[in-house]
Design a protein around this motif. Structure first.
Motif, PDB file in Angstrom:
ATOM      1  N   LEU A  56      -1.041  13.486  -3.307  1.00 33.63           N
ATOM      2  CA  LEU A  56      -0.817  13.739  -4.732  1.00 33.63           C
ATOM      3  C   LEU A  56      -1.785  15.012  -5.032  1.00 33.63           C
ATOM      4  O   LEU A  56      -2.835  15.230  -4.925  1.00 33.63           O
ATOM      5  N   ASN A  57      -0.929  16.219  -5.478  1.00 32.23           N
ATOM      6  CA  ASN A  57      -1.490  17.465  -5.727  1.00 32.23           C
ATOM      7  C   ASN A  57      -2.396  18.039  -4.591  1.00 32.23           C
ATOM      8  O   ASN A  57      -3.464  18.408  -5.017  1.00 32.23           O
ATOM      9  N   GLY A  58      -2.141  17.582  -3.258  1.00 35.33           N
ATOM     10  CA  GLY A  58      -2.976  18.241  -2.085  1.00 35.33           C
ATOM     11  C   GLY A  58      -3.853  17.262  -1.808  1.00 35.33           C
ATOM     12  O   GLY A  58      -4.651  17.388  -0.838  1.00 35.33           O
ATOM     13  N   THR A  59      -4.105  16.036  -2.574  1.00 29.81           N
ATOM     14  CA  THR A  59      -5.390  15.133  -2.077  1.00 29.81           C
ATOM     15  C   THR A  59      -4.565  13.872  -1.559  1.00 29.81           C
ATOM     16  O   THR A  59      -3.740  13.249  -2.201  1.00 29.81           O
ATOM     17  N   LYS A  60      -4.977  13.289  -0.469  1.00 31.74           N
ATOM     18  CA  LYS A  60      -4.513  12.049  -0.161  1.00 31.74           C
ATOM     19  C   LYS A  60      -4.868  10.957  -0.932  1.00 31.74           C
ATOM     20  O   LYS A  60      -6.009  10.727  -1.143  1.00 31.74           O
ATOM     21  N   VAL A  61      -3.947  10.083  -1.308  1.00 33.43           N
ATOM     22  CA  VAL A  61      -4.083   9.001  -2.292  1.00 33.43           C
ATOM     23  C   VAL A  61      -3.621   7.798  -1.537  1.00 33.43           C
ATOM     24  O   VAL A  61      -2.361   7.635  -1.115  1.00 33.43           O
ATOM     25  N   THR A  62      -4.498   6.788  -1.548  1.00 25.74           N
ATOM     26  CA  THR A  62      -3.753   5.523  -0.919  1.00 25.74           C
ATOM     27  C   THR A  62      -4.449   4.465  -1.875  1.00 25.74           C
ATOM     28  O   THR A  62      -5.474   4.548  -2.389  1.00 25.74           O
ATOM     29  N   ALA A  63      -3.292   3.693  -2.345  1.00 22.86           N
ATOM     30  CA  ALA A  63      -3.646   2.659  -3.457  1.00 22.86           C
ATOM     31  C   ALA A  63      -2.427   1.653  -3.326  1.00 22.86           C
ATOM     32  O   ALA A  63      -1.391   1.495  -2.819  1.00 22.86           O
ATOM     33  N   GLU A  64      -2.882   0.317  -3.669  1.00 19.46           N
ATOM     34  CA  GLU A  64      -2.104  -0.808  -3.941  1.00 19.46           C
ATOM     35  C   GLU A  64      -1.038  -0.558  -5.110  1.00 19.46           C
ATOM     36  O   GLU A  64      -1.658  -0.163  -6.324  1.00 19.46           O
ATOM     37  N   ALA A  65      -0.044  -0.974  -4.664  1.00 15.45           N
ATOM     38  CA  ALA A  65       1.283  -0.889  -6.092  1.00 15.45           C
ATOM     39  C   ALA A  65       1.997  -1.971  -5.964  1.00 15.45           C
ATOM     40  O   ALA A  65       2.477  -2.333  -4.668  1.00 15.45           O
ATOM     41  N   GLN A  90       0.797  -1.243   0.035  1.00 17.33           N
ATOM     42  CA  GLN A  90       0.001  -0.005  -0.043  1.00 17.33           C
ATOM     43  C   GLN A  90       1.001   1.072  -0.105  1.00 17.33           C
ATOM     44  O   GLN A  90       1.924   1.372   0.769  1.00 17.33           O
ATOM     45  N   VAL A  91       0.801   2.215  -0.779  1.00 17.55           N
ATOM     46  CA  VAL A  91       1.475   3.377  -1.088  1.00 17.55           C
ATOM     47  C   VAL A  91       0.409   4.600  -0.604  1.00 17.55           C
ATOM     48  O   VAL A  91      -0.623   4.537  -1.042  1.00 17.55           O
ATOM     49  N   ASN A  92       0.951   5.400   0.359  1.00 14.00           N
ATOM     50  CA  ASN A  92       0.184   6.753   0.798  1.00 14.00           C
ATOM     51  C   ASN A  92       0.926   7.926   0.389  1.00 14.00           C
ATOM     52  O   ASN A  92       1.915   8.050   0.952  1.00 14.00           O
TER      53      ASN A  92
END
Length: 157
Positions: A7-16, A2-4
């Protein structure tokens, strides 16, 4: 994994996957200004800011950005539009493919040096590949932007 990231001011959490490059991660999240050009870390087209420092996203694993801020051109629209108009005025955006990386690096230069010399501009932007223009239009655009910015600043004083 999981990567947190922010991104451009918005929290992004996604599997990578562990080998996912930052360029692929940000493009998967709608940041299409970040482009592939050379696949060898030599063209500057994939430049993003990682905690406000310009990096080549084709050379950084997404996992290395975990817990950090990543800014792409999409996150700098107001700042970029002001400068980008000067590049366009000089006809230096012929095909436009190199513009996002070029603008990201120019913005990084302006943050580091408010009024760089011509030599500093050339040195700082040496890693940006443009196959159309020969770079003179970009140089004139930067110089015109800096002259406009200085006149605007002096007029406000």
């Amino acid at each position: 994994m999981q990567v947190n990231i922010i991104l451009n001011g918005t929290k992004v959490t996604a599997e990578a996957a562990p080998d996912t490059l930052l360029i692929d991660f940000v493009r998967a999240h709608g940041c299409y200004s970040v482009k592939r050009g050379c696949e060898t870390s030599n063209c500057g087209l994939c430049t993003v800011f990682l905690d406000d420092v310009p990096v080549l996203s084709c050379s950084v694993l997404a996992a290395r950005a975990d817990g950090h801020r990543v800014t792409t051109l999409e996150g700098l629209q107001e700042e970029a539009a002001e400068f980008g108009a000067f590049i366009a005025d000089q006809g230096a955006e012929q095909c436009g493919f190199c513009n996002p990386g070029f603008i990201m690096n120019a913005l990084a230069l302006f943050r580091e040096k408010e009024y760089p010399t011509e030599e500093e501009i050339k040195e700082y932007l040496a890693g940006n590949l443009c196959r159309c223009s020969g770079y003179e239009g970009q140089l004139r655009g930067i110089q015109n932007f800096l002259a406009w910015k200085k006149a605007k600043q002096e007029g406000a004083e």
